[in-house]
Design an enzyme around this catalytic site. Sequence first.
Site, mmCIF file in Angstrom:
data_model
loop_
_atom_site.group_PDB
_atom_site.id
_atom_site.type_symbol
_atom_site.label_atom_id
_atom_site.label_comp_id
_atom_site.label_asym_id
_atom_site.label_seq_id
_atom_site.Cartn_x
_atom_site.Cartn_y
_atom_site.Cartn_z
ATOM 1 N N CYS A 111 81.962 59.690 25.213
ATOM 2 C CA CYS A 111 81.920 59.748 23.750
ATOM 3 C C CYS A 111 82.728 60.924 23.209
ATOM 4 O O CYS A 111 82.961 61.010 22.010
ATOM 5 C CB CYS A 111 80.478 59.836 23.250
ATOM 6 S SG CYS A 111 79.626 61.347 23.735
ATOM 7 N N CYS A 157 72.798 61.468 24.850
ATOM 8 C CA CYS A 157 72.869 62.622 23.951
ATOM 9 C C CYS A 157 71.865 63.683 24.413
ATOM 10 O O CYS A 157 72.180 64.879 24.444
ATOM 11 C CB CYS A 157 72.574 62.198 22.516
ATOM 12 S SG CYS A 157 73.434 60.707 22.000
HETATM 13 FE FE1 FES Z 1 77.762 61.336 22.553
HETATM 14 FE FE2 FES Z 1 75.514 61.414 21.133
HETATM 15 S S1 FES Z 1 77.036 59.872 21.087
HETATM 16 S S2 FES Z 1 76.306 62.909 22.458
#
Ligand code: FES
Length: 164
Positions: free
Chosen positions: A35, A108
């Site tokens: 991400c 996360c």
């Molecule tokens: Fe990557 Fe939350 S979407 S840390």
Amino acid sequence: MDPTEDPIQAAIANPQNMGEMADADSVGTVGNPECGDMVRMWLKFSEKDGRKVIDRASFQSFGCQTAIAVASMATEMLKGKTVEEACDLRSSDLSEPLGPLPPMKLHCGDMVEGALREALKAEAGGAGPAAAATEPSLVPGDTLLGSLQAPALKSGKLKVVKLD
Ligand code: FES
């Protein structure tokens, strides 16, 4: 649901312990290539009843709101914990006050746990912020922004999403 009743929204609205800690004893940084988010955590230790405990913890995040909410909770939760107690904490423990995270947000919390582990590892190894900052992955600076500008991260493999 009323946003004021959502613990994640409440934590984001009033994040605790956000920012660099100038006098930290250790620091840990992790990033998630999937991400492109990053979290850095600072720890300051003190002696209490003959035991070394976490006096303060703070964090910085180029991450999603869930990561910020979990980091905020975690840095509160860590106060007064010994290194051993902190080592036992998993991401599910750190995010527990927020309620169950959706499956797509579990990483996360894992990232916050990872930053904590890196900081605890730095402490166990006797490496403080200065030592951590010399790691190749953290060059050229010891700020989270510096980490993001490191050559390895400039390769375009990571997408950086800045917070509003
Ligand atoms: Fe990557 Fe939350 S979407 S840390």
